[in-house]
Design an enzyme around this catalytic site. Structure first.
Site, PDB file in Angstrom:
ATOM      1  N   LYS A  83       0.866  -1.195   0.000  1.00  0.00           N
ATOM      2  CA  LYS A  83       0.000   0.000   0.000  1.00  0.00           C
ATOM      3  C   LYS A  83       0.897   1.238   0.000  1.00  0.00           C
ATOM      4  O   LYS A  83       1.769   1.385   0.858  1.00  0.00           O
ATOM      5  CB  LYS A  83      -0.837  -0.052   1.267  1.00  0.00           C
ATOM      6  CG  LYS A  83      -2.181   0.607   1.198  1.00  0.00           C
ATOM      7  CD  LYS A  83      -2.885   0.298   2.524  1.00  0.00           C
ATOM      8  CE  LYS A  83      -4.249   0.862   2.592  1.00  0.00           C
ATOM      9  NZ  LYS A  83      -4.787   0.734   3.957  1.00  0.00           N
TER      10      LYS A  83
HETATM   11  C1  E4P Z   1      -8.238   1.640   4.217  1.00  0.00           C
HETATM   12  O1  E4P Z   1      -7.381   0.987   3.698  1.00  0.00           O
HETATM   13  C2  E4P Z   1      -8.019   2.494   5.392  1.00  0.00           C
HETATM   14  O2  E4P Z   1      -7.220   1.742   6.268  1.00  0.00           O
HETATM   15  C3  E4P Z   1      -9.276   2.834   6.165  1.00  0.00           C
HETATM   16  O3  E4P Z   1     -10.437   2.378   5.524  1.00  0.00           O
HETATM   17  C4  E4P Z   1      -9.341   4.233   6.671  1.00  0.00           C
HETATM   18  O4  E4P Z   1     -10.525   4.408   7.394  1.00  0.00           O
HETATM   19  P1  E4P Z   1     -10.768   5.565   8.451  1.00  0.00           P
HETATM   20  O5  E4P Z   1     -11.143   6.810   7.723  1.00  0.00           O
HETATM   21  O6  E4P Z   1     -11.899   5.062   9.293  1.00  0.00           O
HETATM   22  O7  E4P Z   1      -9.494   5.719   9.236  1.00  0.00           O
END
Ligand code: E4P
Length: 221
Positions: A83
């Site tokens: 990522k």
């Molecule tokens: C996705 O890969 C992210 O880790 C995640 O969905 C972020 O979510 P949040 O806005 O609740 O932190």
């Protein structure tokens, strides 16, 4: 639609994996930090438990650091998706890693153009954060519709991974649009399992069974 769990919590991962619900996992530095302990152990365990794609995020912000970290993260398993953030260096790293056959998830996507560029760079997944857009008064789900339309127009193979999901209605809406993946915090997946009428119905069945047993103590299933 694939369901990923958005967590580094091993207990939740095992719980939903045992129900056969999980196609993959997404993590990020905040989720790992929330669990405490050694992140290496958590990442190693998660990649062992889950057969599908596990997104593990780099923390470097410049290209060569991202490449080094991405390759190190891949050593946790062949199911690791690297990522990277939606930045110029992130896209350069996406292009290099993807060309070497290492799948990449471009995260922190907040506009259709960012999704388009990430797809052009060879991303396997783009992660638009819909809840964070809703939080600032924009329509997160509208972004999913726009990305879906753009990717369909050009037959991009890149998958739309709907992230930052806050509640079950987000999941229904993403499924109606035809998003490829939703990544869910465990609390949202828990809520999706439940309906008050299911609980009332089950309580009634069990109460009626008790009545039957009182009349016929030998009754069994
Ligand atoms: C996705 O890969 C992210 O880790 C995640 O969905 C972020 O979510 P949040 O806005 O609740 O932190």
């Amino acid at each position: 639609m694939k369901i990923f769990l958005d967590t580094a919590n091993l207990e939740s991962i095992k719980k939903f994996n045992d129900m056969g619900l999980l196609d993959g996992i997404t993590t990020n530095p905040s989720l790992l930090s929330k669990e405490g302990g050694n992140p290496k152990n958590a990442m190693e365990e998660i990649t062992k438990i889950i057969k599908g794609d596990v997104s593990l995020e780099v923390v470097s912000t410049e290209y060569s650091g991202m490449i080094k970290e991405g390759k190190r993260l891949r050593e946790y398993g062949d199911n690791v998706v690297v990522k990277v953030p939606m930045t110029a260096d992130g896209l350069k790293a996406c292009k290099s890693l993807s060309s070497e056959g290492i799948p990449v998830n471009v995260t922190l996507i907040f506009s259709p153009n960012q999704a388009l560029l990430a797809a052009k760079s060879g991303a396997k997944y783009v992660s638009p954060f819909i809840g964070r857009l809703d939080d600032i008064g924009q329509n997160g789900m509208h972004l999913i519709k726009e990305i879906k339309e753009i990717f369909s127009n050009y037959n991009f193979g890149t998958e739309i991974l709907v992230a930052s999901i806050r509640h079950p209605i987000h999941v229904v809406d993403a499924a109606k649009i035809g998003a490829d993946v939703v990544t869910l915090p465990p609390i949202v997946l828990d809520k999706m399992l439940q309906h008050p009428l299911t609980k009332i119905g089950l309580d009634n069945f069990l109460a009626d069974w008790e009545k039957l047993k009182q009349k016929n103590p030998d009754a069994t299933i």
